[in-house]
Design a protein around this motif. Structure first.
Motif, short mmCIF file in Angstrom:
data_model
loop_
_atom_site.label_atom_id
_atom_site.label_comp_id
_atom_site.label_asym_id
_atom_site.label_seq_id
_atom_site.Cartn_x
_atom_site.Cartn_y
_atom_site.Cartn_z
N ALA A 31 -6.35 0.59 6.36
CA ALA A 31 -5.34 1.51 6.97
C ALA A 31 -4.43 0.96 8.00
CB ALA A 31 -5.89 2.77 7.52
N ALA B 289 4.19 1.83 9.31
CA ALA B 289 5.02 1.04 8.24
C ALA B 289 6.20 1.93 7.87
CB ALA B 289 4.07 1.07 6.87
N ARG C 146 1.39 -7.39 10.17
CA ARG C 146 0.16 -6.58 10.63
C ARG C 146 -1.17 -7.70 10.54
NH1 ARG C 146 0.03 -2.50 14.22
NH2 ARG C 146 -1.98 -1.66 13.30
N HIS D 47 6.18 -5.53 6.74
CA HIS D 47 5.22 -4.84 7.78
C HIS D 47 3.83 -5.25 7.60
CE1 HIS D 47 4.04 -1.76 10.75
NE2 HIS D 47 3.13 -1.38 9.55
N VAL D 48 3.23 -5.26 6.42
CA VAL D 48 1.98 -5.53 6.16
C VAL D 48 1.47 -6.94 6.43
CG1 VAL D 48 0.06 -5.76 4.33
CG2 VAL D 48 1.31 -3.58 4.45
N ARG E 36 3.65 -10.23 -2.30
CA ARG E 36 2.76 -9.08 -2.07
C ARG E 36 1.36 -9.50 -2.02
NH1 ARG E 36 5.85 -4.59 -5.48
NH2 ARG E 36 7.69 -4.28 -4.13
N THR F 90 9.02 4.12 6.30
CA THR F 90 9.07 5.05 5.06
C THR F 90 10.39 4.92 4.13
OG1 THR F 90 9.88 6.70 6.49
CG2 THR F 90 7.53 6.73 6.35
N THR G 261 8.01 -2.86 3.52
CA THR G 261 6.45 -2.32 3.46
C THR G 261 5.81 -3.78 3.49
OG1 THR G 261 6.89 -0.43 2.54
CG2 THR G 261 4.64 -1.23 2.66
N ASP G 262 6.12 -4.67 2.32
CA ASP G 262 5.20 -5.85 2.26
C ASP G 262 5.61 -6.73 3.59
OD1 ASP G 262 4.60 -5.34 -0.17
OD2 ASP G 262 6.61 -6.43 -1.08
N PHE H 196 -3.30 -1.89 8.23
CA PHE H 196 -2.19 -2.75 7.91
C PHE H 196 -0.89 -2.03 7.70
CE2 PHE H 196 -5.73 -5.22 6.77
CZ PHE H 196 -5.64 -6.36 7.67
N PHE H 197 -1.07 -0.64 7.45
CA PHE H 197 0.00 0.38 7.05
C PHE H 197 0.49 1.20 8.38
CE2 PHE H 197 -1.98 -0.82 3.02
CZ PHE H 197 -0.93 -1.02 2.37
N GLU H 198 -0.25 1.05 9.38
CA GLU H 198 0.10 1.83 10.55
C GLU H 198 1.52 1.29 11.11
OE1 GLU H 198 -2.91 1.19 13.48
OE2 GLU H 198 -4.36 2.08 12.31
#
Length: 136
Positions: A70, A76, A17, A13-14, A52, A78, A10-11, A72-74
């Protein structure tokens, strides 16, 4: 020698983005770092997911890059993937990772400048044929 810990997906991915949006705005890491009050090296670490991004910093980045948090999380990843995914279909994270590259961004910008729907469709068909893809 101690093993280095891999970035959290997730980090990463963000960070991808953030990099994608920064490049879309043709903003340097220096300029983003100056706006945040950090060095360009820190921005690099954020973009790689090595460090992070805190909530307040992410909110500040969203303001500077003119997108909602949001964004930045599109797409992402799971933790527990459930449901059906077609064999060979790229994940949203894979697509996002590609779009964050200079090639993906350049391709997207150029494609978006094509105003003729039939020509766009022909380009898609050509690329699919070159790639050997038969889907959609």
């Amino acid at each position: 020698m101690a093993a280095t810990k891999a970035p959290n997906p997730t980090d990463r991915h963000v960070g991808n983005r953030v990099r994608m949006r920064r490049k879309m705005l043709t903003m340097s890491q220096d300029k983003l770092g100056d706006a945040l009050g950090v060095t360009f090296q820190q921005v690099q670490k954020y973009e790689k997911g090595a460090n992070r991004i805190g909530a307040s910093c992410l909110q500040q980045i969203s303001h500077i890059l003119q997108v909602p948090v949001a964004f930045f999380f599109e797409g992402a990843p799971t933790l527990h993937v459930s449901g059906y995914r077609a064999k060979g279909a790229p994940s949203p994270a894979d697509i996002s990772d590609f779009l964050a590259t200079s090639e993906g961004l350049s391709l997207t910008k150029a494609f978006m400048r094509i105003n003729q729907p039939k020509l766009r469709r022909r380009i898609i068909d050509l690329v699919k044929e070159i790639a050997g893809a038969d889907d959609d």
